[in-house]
Design a protein around this motif. Sequence first.
Motif: not given
Length: 225
Positions: A88-90, A92-93
């Motif tokens: 979901k988060t930048p 983590e991506r």
Amino acid sequence: MITLYSGPLSLFSRKVEIALREKALPFERIMVPFSQTAGYEPRHPEVLALNPKRQVPILNDEGLVVYDSTIILEYLDEAYPQPSLYPKTPAERARCRLDELFADEILFMAVRPLMHRSEPPTADRNKRVAQETDALIAEAVLARYYCGLNERLAGRDFFGEALSVADIGLFMTLLWALRLGGPSLADYSELAGWFGRLSGRPAFAAAAEEVAEADRRLSYPVKRR
């Protein structure tokens, strides 16, 4: 209907197939002919027409043509977001993308010196010795990578919070290392457990089974460890 141009022993096409199946997206698969002696020659005319890189995978979604496995996976997750294969988060991506890049461009580079093992042996004895020497060096590199991946998986089911593109990419590259007689996962309990869990998922199992079947038809027998 989504159309995927794939190859029986195309690691990168199988990544896309896993993603399509995990998302339960129906697709028509066009399997491009391949042999261990000639590779993909002569090239499939539709592959030449659709991809300037002249290779699979190629995905055609209602006239939109996308190639390169990474770009295809990103497209699929944006066009068909459920279930998502990116976090979901930048931050983590970004980590997920780096793990996929590691699988495709770093870990796979250590697998490449093993690829001669599935091809008909060369008649040149000196070349055979050189190939296997390079393969043994690559196996030592792979073992070091296994250690790092094993440590990262301690107490985790996946490389992120949930199944992601990172897991798909790393699974396929490790599958390639194992099918080519690379180091066993037996000494890496966390990594072996992760690989076993993914192998039990229908999308991953289908890819592994089809690769094994293609090897029986197309590849020189490789000694397994």
